[in-house]
Design an enzyme around this catalytic site. Structure first.
Site, mmCIF file in Angstrom:
data_model
loop_
_atom_site.group_PDB
_atom_site.id
_atom_site.type_symbol
_atom_site.label_atom_id
_atom_site.label_comp_id
_atom_site.label_asym_id
_atom_site.label_seq_id
_atom_site.Cartn_x
_atom_site.Cartn_y
_atom_site.Cartn_z
ATOM 1 N N LYS A 10 50.057 18.835 -36.907
ATOM 2 C CA LYS A 10 50.893 17.666 -37.200
ATOM 3 C C LYS A 10 50.276 16.826 -38.318
ATOM 4 C CE LYS A 10 50.666 14.189 -34.333
ATOM 5 N NZ LYS A 10 50.777 13.182 -33.262
ATOM 6 N N LYS A 42 47.502 10.373 -39.105
ATOM 7 C CA LYS A 42 46.639 9.373 -39.741
ATOM 8 C C LYS A 42 45.173 9.720 -39.561
ATOM 9 C CE LYS A 42 49.687 5.497 -38.595
ATOM 10 N NZ LYS A 42 50.061 5.104 -37.233
ATOM 11 N N LYS A 92 43.407 14.411 -27.892
ATOM 12 C CA LYS A 92 42.589 13.336 -28.453
ATOM 13 C C LYS A 92 41.214 13.257 -27.807
ATOM 14 C CE LYS A 92 45.821 10.090 -30.496
ATOM 15 N NZ LYS A 92 46.229 8.679 -30.567
HETATM 16 P P1 AMP Z 1 51.698 6.878 -34.637
HETATM 17 O O1 AMP Z 1 51.260 7.023 -36.046
HETATM 18 O O2 AMP Z 1 51.041 7.878 -33.746
HETATM 19 O O3 AMP Z 1 51.636 5.496 -34.116
HETATM 20 O O4 AMP Z 1 53.244 7.264 -34.613
HETATM 21 C C1 AMP Z 1 54.296 6.353 -34.898
HETATM 22 C C2 AMP Z 1 55.629 7.069 -34.858
HETATM 23 O O5 AMP Z 1 55.660 8.094 -35.860
HETATM 24 C C3 AMP Z 1 55.923 7.766 -33.529
HETATM 25 O O6 AMP Z 1 57.315 7.659 -33.246
HETATM 26 C C4 AMP Z 1 55.565 9.202 -33.800
HETATM 27 O O7 AMP Z 1 56.281 10.107 -32.984
HETATM 28 C C5 AMP Z 1 55.968 9.351 -35.261
HETATM 29 N N1 AMP Z 1 55.146 10.376 -35.927
HETATM 30 C C6 AMP Z 1 53.805 10.369 -36.078
HETATM 31 N N2 AMP Z 1 53.386 11.480 -36.729
HETATM 32 C C7 AMP Z 1 54.507 12.210 -36.984
HETATM 33 C C8 AMP Z 1 54.752 13.465 -37.646
HETATM 34 N N3 AMP Z 1 53.754 14.181 -38.177
HETATM 35 N N4 AMP Z 1 56.027 13.897 -37.728
HETATM 36 C C9 AMP Z 1 57.054 13.186 -37.203
HETATM 37 N N5 AMP Z 1 56.888 11.995 -36.578
HETATM 38 C C10 AMP Z 1 55.639 11.509 -36.464
#
Ligand code: AMP
Ligand code: TRP
Length: 332
Positions: A194, A197, A111
């Site tokens: 990955k 968002k 990041k």
């Molecule tokens: P975040 O959007 O970073 O707050 O992620 C929220 C949750 O979604 C966390 O448990 C992440 O590990 C999961 N997550 C985010 N992106 C992915 C992805 N591409 N594949 C699987 N899990 C994800």
């Protein structure tokens, strides 16, 4: 006692990776555990967030969680900044965790990018705040996607070091819960990155707010190779975009990738993508409709979050009072 804590950042639309990698698992764990599900706005501002947009995203992410089946009556759904214990315990953990531990965090390296000197201090200390989220409730289990595994290891090390430094058996060792095929959903444009968002291309992800036509378009445009679907997992592993689409289909239909190959081996992607679209629409369509209904009623969302903050605070406050005592802070 088994207690779950997990969080999601309100930094934009929830996408299929969040759903399959995290939120769907939260829903399934609700019958077995006492759960706290948190919209982590303090984590979000480690990179710049436009204030009105952040407020909007907090409500939208909450609506997404509820629409996906999180039960805010039985469990605790709340916003991180509404409960002071997160910031308070994070400071203590800033003094327990070591700089060397944080230097190893791959998410910070990704990041912060090349311009590390210009990253916020918060982005660097982010894992300590995450440890505080979990341990302020003495949570024992943490369902997350694969990308959070390293942060969980740091939380375990921090809990152990706190216990050891202060000669107490206070914090538990929180266990990560990382599930199967969809623990890492990849970008639809690049099977080695990955789904995220923060990807500038909206075609890289399927959002939980996308309607059926948008899902169909994104799946149609998803990158693939010209070969038909293979018949073995080994052959699939060498083709990241193909593996990702098969993995998504498997997760959506609750099967293993091998079972999906058994059905589709030898078929062209153009054909497989039609089935994948139907599968994605059948799973996400009802969630999408419920999200629309919920976001039209912000007063309801706010009431859920207010009650959640009160319940979370009631759990964390006495734990934090004990931590203050252990550390030697003055409490009058
Ligand atoms: P975040 O959007 O970073 O707050 O992620 C929220 C949750 O979604 C966390 O448990 C992440 O590990 C999961 N997550 C985010 N992106 C992915 C992805 N591409 N594949 C699987 N899990 C994800
Ligand atoms: N860091 C997690 C992410 O970006 C979100 C998060 C914050 C979290 N605090 C947490 C996840 C505590 C699990 C437990 O995905």
């Amino acid at each position: 006692m088994k207690r779950i804590f997990s969080g999601v950042q309100p930094t934009g639309n929830l996408h299929l990776g969040n759903y399959l990698g995290a939120i769907r698992n939260w829903v399934r764990l609700q019958s077995e555990f006492e759960c706290l599900f948190c919209v982590v706005d303090m984590h979000a501002i480690t990179v710049w967030q436009d204030p009105p947009e952040l407020k909007r995203n907090i409500r939208e992410v909450t609506a997404g969680m509820l629409a996906a089946g999180v039960d805010a009556d039985k469990h605790v759904v709340f916003v991180q900044s509404a409960v002071p214990a997160h910031a308070q315990l994070a400071w203590i953990f800033n003094c327990v965790a070591r700089i060397g531990w944080l230097n190893r965090m791959t998410q910070f390296k990704e990041k912060a990018g090349k311009n590390r000197e210009n990253a916020s201090v918060g982005l660097y200390a982010y894992p300590n705040l995450m440890s505080a989220d979990i341990l302020a409730y003495k949570a024992t289990h943490v369902p997350v996607g694969e990308d959070q595994k390293q942060h969980l290891e740091l939380a375990r090390d921090t809990a152990a070091k706190f216990n050891n430094d202060y000669k107490v058996e206070f914090f538990p060792q929180p266990e990560p819960l990382i599930f199967g095929t969809a623990a890492r959903v990849m970008s639809l444009r690049d099977g080695t990155r990955k789904m995220s968002k923060s990807d500038e291309s909206d075609y890289s992800r399927i959002n939980m707010t996308d309607d059926a036509d948008t899902i169909a378009l994104k799946v149609r445009k998803a990158k693939t190779d010209p070969e038909p679907l293979p018949d073995t997992l080994d052959a699939l592993a060498a083709r990241p975009e193909a593996a990702n689409l098969v993995g998504i289909y498997a997760a959506l239909s609750d099967q293993e990738s091998a079972a999906v190959l058994a059905t589709f081996a030898g078929r062209q992607f153009s054909e497989f993508k039609k089935d994948l679209t139907d599968m994605a629409v059948s799973v996400l369509g009802p969630i999408n409709a419920e999200m629309k209904r919920l976001t039209a009623d912000p007063a309801h969302i706010d009431a859920v979050l207010k009650r959640g903050a009160e319940r979370a605070d009631a759990i964390a406050r006495p734990i934090l009072a004990e931590v203050y005592d252990i550390v030697g802070f003055w409490r009058g």
